[in-house]
Design a protein around this motif. Structure first.
Motif, PDB file in Angstrom:
ATOM      1  N   ASP A  20       0.859  -1.185   0.000  1.00  0.00           N
ATOM      2  CA  ASP A  20       0.000   0.000   0.000  1.00  0.00           C
ATOM      3  C   ASP A  20       0.892   1.232   0.000  1.00  0.00           C
ATOM      4  N   GLU A  21       0.667   2.121  -0.950  1.00  0.00           N
ATOM      5  CA  GLU A  21       1.536   3.285  -1.090  1.00  0.00           C
ATOM      6  C   GLU A  21       1.609   4.091   0.202  1.00  0.00           C
ATOM      7  N   GLY A  22       2.839   4.361   0.642  1.00  0.00           N
ATOM      8  CA  GLY A  22       3.047   5.176   1.834  1.00  0.00           C
ATOM      9  C   GLY A  22       2.904   4.427   3.145  1.00  0.00           C
ATOM     10  N   LYS A  23       2.620   3.117   3.076  1.00  0.00           N
ATOM     11  CA  LYS A  23       2.449   2.324   4.299  1.00  0.00           C
ATOM     12  C   LYS A  23       3.330   1.086   4.247  1.00  0.00           C
ATOM     13  N   VAL A  24       3.823   0.662   5.415  1.00  0.00           N
ATOM     14  CA  VAL A  24       4.663  -0.528   5.504  1.00  0.00           C
ATOM     15  C   VAL A  24       4.152  -1.431   6.618  1.00  0.00           C
ATOM     16  N   LYS A  25       3.967  -2.696   6.289  1.00  0.00           N
ATOM     17  CA  LYS A  25       3.617  -3.707   7.295  1.00  0.00           C
ATOM     18  C   LYS A  25       4.873  -4.530   7.567  1.00  0.00           C
ATOM     19  N   MET A  26       5.340  -4.480   8.810  1.00  0.00           N
ATOM     20  CA  MET A  26       6.643  -5.059   9.153  1.00  0.00           C
ATOM     21  C   MET A  26       6.534  -5.918  10.411  1.00  0.00           C
ATOM     22  N   TYR A  27       7.096  -7.125  10.329  1.00  0.00           N
ATOM     23  CA  TYR A  27       7.072  -8.065  11.464  1.00  0.00           C
ATOM     24  C   TYR A  27       8.497  -8.506  11.762  1.00  0.00           C
ATOM     25  N   VAL A  28       8.865  -8.451  13.052  1.00  0.00           N
ATOM     26  CA  VAL A  28      10.187  -8.887  13.494  1.00  0.00           C
ATOM     27  C   VAL A  28      10.014  -9.945  14.580  1.00  0.00           C
ATOM     28  N   CYS A  29      10.648 -11.089  14.394  1.00  0.00           N
ATOM     29  CA  CYS A  29      10.553 -12.156  15.396  1.00  0.00           C
ATOM     30  C   CYS A  29      11.211 -11.699  16.695  1.00  0.00           C
ATOM     31  N   GLY A  30      10.446 -11.808  17.790  1.00  0.00           N
ATOM     32  CA  GLY A  30      10.933 -11.376  19.091  1.00  0.00           C
ATOM     33  C   GLY A  30      11.538 -12.509  19.893  1.00  0.00           C
ATOM     34  N   PRO A  31      11.851 -12.261  21.166  1.00  0.00           N
ATOM     35  CA  PRO A  31      12.583 -13.233  21.982  1.00  0.00           C
ATOM     36  C   PRO A  31      11.696 -14.316  22.581  1.00  0.00           C
ATOM     37  N   THR A  32      12.333 -15.433  22.915  1.00  0.00           N
ATOM     38  CA  THR A  32      11.732 -16.443  23.785  1.00  0.00           C
ATOM     39  C   THR A  32      12.154 -16.086  25.199  1.00  0.00           C
ATOM     40  N   VAL A  33      11.180 -15.787  26.057  1.00  0.00           N
ATOM     41  CA  VAL A  33      11.489 -15.106  27.319  1.00  0.00           C
ATOM     42  C   VAL A  33      11.671 -16.105  28.474  1.00  0.00           C
ATOM     43  N   VAL A  62       4.589   3.188   9.252  1.00  0.00           N
ATOM     44  CA  VAL A  62       5.027   1.811   9.499  1.00  0.00           C
ATOM     45  C   VAL A  62       4.188   1.169  10.597  1.00  0.00           C
ATOM     46  N   HIS A  63       3.554   0.061  10.267  1.00  0.00           N
ATOM     47  CA  HIS A  63       2.856  -0.763  11.274  1.00  0.00           C
ATOM     48  C   HIS A  63       3.822  -1.876  11.665  1.00  0.00           C
ATOM     49  N   PHE A  64       4.356  -1.775  12.877  1.00  0.00           N
ATOM     50  CA  PHE A  64       5.483  -2.604  13.312  1.00  0.00           C
ATOM     51  C   PHE A  64       5.016  -3.555  14.415  1.00  0.00           C
ATOM     52  N   VAL A  65       5.191  -4.854  14.180  1.00  0.00           N
ATOM     53  CA  VAL A  65       4.769  -5.877  15.145  1.00  0.00           C
ATOM     54  C   VAL A  65       5.961  -6.763  15.486  1.00  0.00           C
ATOM     55  N   SER A  66       6.157  -7.017  16.774  1.00  0.00           N
ATOM     56  CA  SER A  66       7.211  -7.926  17.233  1.00  0.00           C
ATOM     57  C   SER A  66       6.680  -8.732  18.404  1.00  0.00           C
ATOM     58  N   TYR A 216      -2.443  -9.736  12.887  1.00  0.00           N
ATOM     59  CA  TYR A 216      -2.162  -8.314  13.084  1.00  0.00           C
ATOM     60  C   TYR A 216      -1.812  -7.560  11.801  1.00  0.00           C
ATOM     61  N   LEU A 217      -1.339  -8.284  10.768  1.00  0.00           N
ATOM     62  CA  LEU A 217      -0.863  -7.588   9.576  1.00  0.00           C
ATOM     63  C   LEU A 217      -1.493  -8.081   8.277  1.00  0.00           C
ATOM     64  N   GLY A 218      -2.101  -9.280   8.292  1.00  0.00           N
ATOM     65  CA  GLY A 218      -2.738  -9.781   7.081  1.00  0.00           C
ATOM     66  C   GLY A 218      -1.973 -10.925   6.434  1.00  0.00           C
ATOM     67  N   ASN A 219      -2.476 -11.371   5.279  1.00  0.00           N
ATOM     68  CA  ASN A 219      -1.901 -12.546   4.614  1.00  0.00           C
ATOM     69  C   ASN A 219      -0.517 -12.280   4.030  1.00  0.00           C
ATOM     70  N   THR A 220      -0.326 -11.085   3.458  1.00  0.00           N
ATOM     71  CA  THR A 220       0.960 -10.727   2.858  1.00  0.00           C
ATOM     72  C   THR A 220       1.446  -9.417   3.469  1.00  0.00           C
ATOM     73  N   ILE A 221       2.695  -9.403   3.921  1.00  0.00           N
ATOM     74  CA  ILE A 221       3.248  -8.194   4.524  1.00  0.00           C
ATOM     75  C   ILE A 221       4.433  -7.712   3.689  1.00  0.00           C
ATOM     76  N   ASP A 222       4.886  -6.516   3.994  1.00  0.00           N
ATOM     77  CA  ASP A 222       6.002  -5.951   3.235  1.00  0.00           C
ATOM     78  C   ASP A 222       7.335  -6.542   3.660  1.00  0.00           C
ATOM     79  N   ILE A 223       7.634  -6.500   4.960  1.00  0.00           N
ATOM     80  CA  ILE A 223       8.952  -6.904   5.464  1.00  0.00           C
ATOM     81  C   ILE A 223       8.796  -7.874   6.629  1.00  0.00           C
ATOM     82  N   HIS A 224       9.464  -9.007   6.533  1.00  0.00           N
ATOM     83  CA  HIS A 224       9.576  -9.946   7.655  1.00  0.00           C
ATOM     84  C   HIS A 224      11.056 -10.035   7.994  1.00  0.00           C
TER      85      HIS A 224
END
Length: 467
Positions: A20-33, A62-66, A216-224
């Motif tokens: 989506d123009e001007g928007k980024v969906k980004m997911y970063v794998c977080g820690p095992t705590v 940027v919609h950022f999820v971790s 949280y971000l949908g079927n296809t995201i911009d950056i994993h």
């Protein structure tokens, strides 16, 4: 020039184009705590916080999820050893994680989902894979049919046949194929569990992120994104699960940061050379550590030594000194000087060069080199007899821009917050207890330079600001 991102999936740099123009969906794998994070775990948060900051700087929303993995074999084992229940242990180390990364000036994600809070979504995800015959139940477990997913191995660029070599079915597993991986694990006696269509159990590791990305971000995201160690099997398995279910690419760009070595040796439990970030931050300025990490391109390995970190600290202080001198000159400048437009053109060149370097796959190493060149030019300008307030402000504005993108605090005249003072005093007390008097003296001197007076009392150390 467009932003170029090295895509692990294609093994080349590609122009970045968001869904989506001007928007980024980004997911970063977080820690095992299950413990404090080590310095290797700290690299992805630093790197991808910087990527996020730069994308925002370039105008993206940027919609950022971790995520947090808060139930897992390691967590269960650690909880049993410490005599705690799993939720209590996980909560304690989630809090510790936030404290550590906040010290590194890492912004919180828009969402930090936890496995235990996403359980219904995970179970539903597995159910749908079973319905599509990509998964099957066996002995209370549920496995993914790897050979049914034709593109398996595309991220690691290995064929099914290559991956199958050496794969084994472990005792207690009831797989159709050695490469099949677990989506749902039947609970063992005394383990934490959730009810499911296949009995009491909990998720496998890989399914968690697939379910969270979808929710949280949908079927296809911009950056994993994540560490290089997650490329296989974790991200490979995520792709298989998600694309089998959604019939769409999981992510258009896959980013992975490199490893950290300790004194030229790979960091590993067997070598006993793990350095916990929690312990490191008691001895070093968190900003110096962030600066150290960003001084190497994110895809390259980093070699950590105390000497290199000390050098990073000195380099950061050199830049801060320049910024401080610029601010001081403004306060004491009465002559506007000459050649304002010529100097502003020079300063603009450095700003543009910073953007060029960061557009090239977020090359923070070269961006920091630009920062040093800017400081060198600023120091030359400060030698002039007559300086222009507008030029001085232009220098400071670019230092602010670059510092904000890199997450570096370059201004030295900010007053310490009360919480920061208390933290420094605690670090000094610990240093004295360990007879590390050099560190204790350094902290005392830092506090004194910030106008903090320490007073020993029968109730402990008290402090106040110079009036």
């Amino acid at each position: 020039m467009n932003i170029q991102i090295y895509n692990t999936l294609t093994r080349k740099k590609e122009p970045f184009k968001s869904i989506d123009e001007g928007k980024v969906k980004m997911y970063v794998c977080g820690p095992t705590v299950y413990n404090y994070i080590h310095i290797g775990n700290a690299r992805p948060p630093i790197v991808f916080d910087t990527v996020r900051r730069y994308l925002e700087y370039r105008g993206y929303d940027v919609h950022f999820v971790s995520n947090f993995t808060d139930v897992d074999d390691k967590i269960i084992k650690a909880a049993n050893e410490l005599g705690e229940d799993v939720p209590t242990l996980a909560e304690r180390f989630i809090t510790a994680y936030h404290e550590d990364v906040t010290a590194l000036n890492i912004n919180r994600a828009d969402q930090h989902p936890r496995v235990t809070e996403t359980m219904n979504d995970i179970i539903q995800f597995v159910e749908m894979l079973v319905e599509k015959e990509y998964a099957y139940a066996s002995g209370g477990d549920v496995y993914f049919r790897t050979k049914k997913f034709k593109d398996y191995g595309k991220l690691s660029q290995q064929s099914i046949d290559e991956l199958r070599v050496g794969a084994r079915i472990q005792v207690g597993e009831h797989k159709e194929d050695p490469l099949d991986f677990v989506l749902w694990k039947a609970a063992k006696e005394g383990e934490i569990y959730w009810d499911s269509p296949w009995g009491k159990g909990r998720p496998g590791w890989h399914i968690e992120c697939s379910a969270m990305v979808k929710k949280y971000l949908g079927n296809t995201i911009d950056i994993h994104a994540g560490g290089q160690d997650l490329s296989f099997p974790h991200h490979e398995n995520e792709i298989a699960q998600s694309e089998a279910l959604n019939e769409a690419p999981m992510a258009n760009y896959w980013m992975h940061n490199g490893y950290i070595n300790i004194n030229n040796e790979k960091m590993s439990k067997s070598l006993g050379n793990f350095i916990m970030l929690h312990d490191l931050l008691k001895k070093y300025d968190p900003q110096a550590f962030r600066f150290f990490m960003l001084n190497v391109h994110y895809r390259h390995p980093i070699n950590f030594t105390d000497e290199l970190l000390d050098s990073a600290k000195v380099s950061l202080e050199r830049i801060r000194t320049t910024v401080g001198n610029l601010e001081h000159r403004i306060e004491h400048s009465v002559d506007l000087g000459t050649n304002e437009e010529d100097w502003k053109k020079k300063i603009k060149h450095f700003r543009n060069q910073f953007i060029i370097e960061m557009d090239d796959d977020f090359n923070t190493s070269n961006a920091i080199a630009v920062l040093f060149d800017l400081a060198k030019e600023a120091n030359l300008y400060l030698q002039e007899k007559n300086t222009n307030v507008n030029v001085l402000n232009s220098f400071i504005a670019v230092f602010d821009e670059v510092g904000n993108v890199l997450g570096l605090q370059l201004k030295t005249e900010q007053e310490l917050l009360d919480e920061e003072v208390d933290q420094l005093i605690s670090q000094r007390n610990e240093a004295r207890r360990q007879k590390n008097y050099q560190l204790a003296d350094e902290i005392r001197d830092k506090l004194q330079n910030e106008g903090i007076l320490l007073e020993d009392t029968p109730q402990g150390i008290r402090w106040k600001r110079k009036s």
